[in-house]
Design an enzyme around this catalytic site. Structure first.
Site, short mmCIF file in Angstrom:
data_model
loop_
_atom_site.label_atom_id
_atom_site.label_comp_id
_atom_site.label_asym_id
_atom_site.label_seq_id
_atom_site.Cartn_x
_atom_site.Cartn_y
_atom_site.Cartn_z
N ASP A 1 -6.10 7.36 -4.98
CA ASP A 1 -5.01 6.51 -5.46
C ASP A 1 -5.02 5.23 -4.62
O ASP A 1 -5.24 5.28 -3.40
CB ASP A 1 -3.65 7.19 -5.33
CG ASP A 1 -2.56 6.35 -6.00
OD1 ASP A 1 -2.43 6.43 -7.23
OD2 ASP A 1 -1.85 5.61 -5.30
N GLU B 1 -2.94 1.37 -3.94
CA GLU B 1 -1.81 0.48 -4.16
C GLU B 1 -2.33 -0.93 -3.98
O GLU B 1 -3.11 -1.21 -3.05
CB GLU B 1 -0.67 0.78 -3.18
CG GLU B 1 -0.10 2.20 -3.29
CD GLU B 1 0.49 2.52 -4.65
OE1 GLU B 1 0.94 1.58 -5.35
OE2 GLU B 1 0.49 3.71 -5.02
N HIS C 1 4.55 5.56 -5.65
CA HIS C 1 3.97 4.27 -5.30
C HIS C 1 3.61 4.19 -3.82
O HIS C 1 3.54 3.11 -3.24
CB HIS C 1 4.88 3.11 -5.71
CG HIS C 1 5.17 3.09 -7.17
ND1 HIS C 1 4.18 2.92 -8.12
CD2 HIS C 1 6.33 3.23 -7.87
CE1 HIS C 1 4.72 2.95 -9.32
NE2 HIS C 1 6.02 3.15 -9.20
N ASP D 1 1.12 9.74 -4.18
CA ASP D 1 0.59 9.79 -5.55
C ASP D 1 -0.76 10.50 -5.61
O ASP D 1 -1.03 11.25 -6.56
CB ASP D 1 0.46 8.38 -6.11
CG ASP D 1 1.81 7.75 -6.42
OD1 ASP D 1 2.83 8.45 -6.29
OD2 ASP D 1 1.85 6.56 -6.77
#
Length: 211
Positions: free
Chosen positions: A31, A33, A189, A194
């Protein structure tokens, strides 16, 4: 002679149960960001990688998580809306962020160790809307001039698609809850949170409908 002997020994070893399950591909849950939606112009700000393992009964479960905060690359676009969603301050002194190349090097090194351990020949990215995560990883790899990327460059295992078929949901939080995986929307987030929920969702689907 010693090196040749070890190489020969390695070739004679039987594939692991995880290697057999995915035909030599090693699922790695990722994951990211970011500061926007465009991997060419927007910064990679966090990355988390979850290693998976498999027990003797063939059940998949998450093992170790690696996670890094990343410094925006020079000239990166930082969209206000994206930063408000993630709550990330790219230049916060407490982030202890690493340069992009250094963070990727550490993640890739951990993946290569896992490839050797499981006797898989290539990593495949598992993600929720996996194309997004892979596109940022590939763009950052190119910017960092890293020559050896352990990931398959176009094949992914997308839990959004898998969840649509298996659970009738495409949103991560809803799919997790349908699979009875606790999901705290206040912690979403964050790359670590996540990635770990995505890993649990992938394991749930793979274990329930696996071969």
């Amino acid at each position: 002679m010693k090196i040749q002997h070890l190489t020969s020994e390695k070739k004679q070893m039987k594939p692991t149960i995880l290697s057999r399950r995915f035909r030599g591909l090693l699922p790695i849950v990722i994951d990211v960001e970011t500061s926007g939606l465009n991997p060419a112009t927007d910064a990679l700000l966090e990355i988390a990688a979850v290693m998976l393992t498999m027990n003797e009964e063939g059940k998949l479960y998450r093992e170790q998580t690696y996670s890094y905060h990343i410094e925006p690359f020079l000239g990166a676009r930082l969209e206000k809306e994206a930063l408000e969603i993630t709550g990330i301050d790219p230049f916060g002194p407490l982030r202890l962020a690493l340069p992009e190349r250094q963070a990727l090097y550490r993640v890739f090194a951990a993946i290569r160790n896992q490839l050797e351990k499981t006797m898989c020949y290539r990593a495949v990215l598992v993600g929720h809307n996996a194309w997004f995560d892979l596109s940022f990883v590939l763009a950052a790899t190119k910017r960092s001039d890293i020559q050896h990327n352990p990931f398959h460059t176009f094949t992914t295992l997308d839990t959004a698609s898998l969840s649509a078929v298996a659970l009738g949901e495409t949103v991560l939080a809803r799919a997790a809850r349908r699979a009875r995986i606790p999901f705290d929307i206040q912690k979403a987030h964050s790359a670590i949170y996540d990635a770990e929920r995505t890993a649990e969702l992938f394991c749930y689907i793979a274990n329930k409908w696996g071969a």
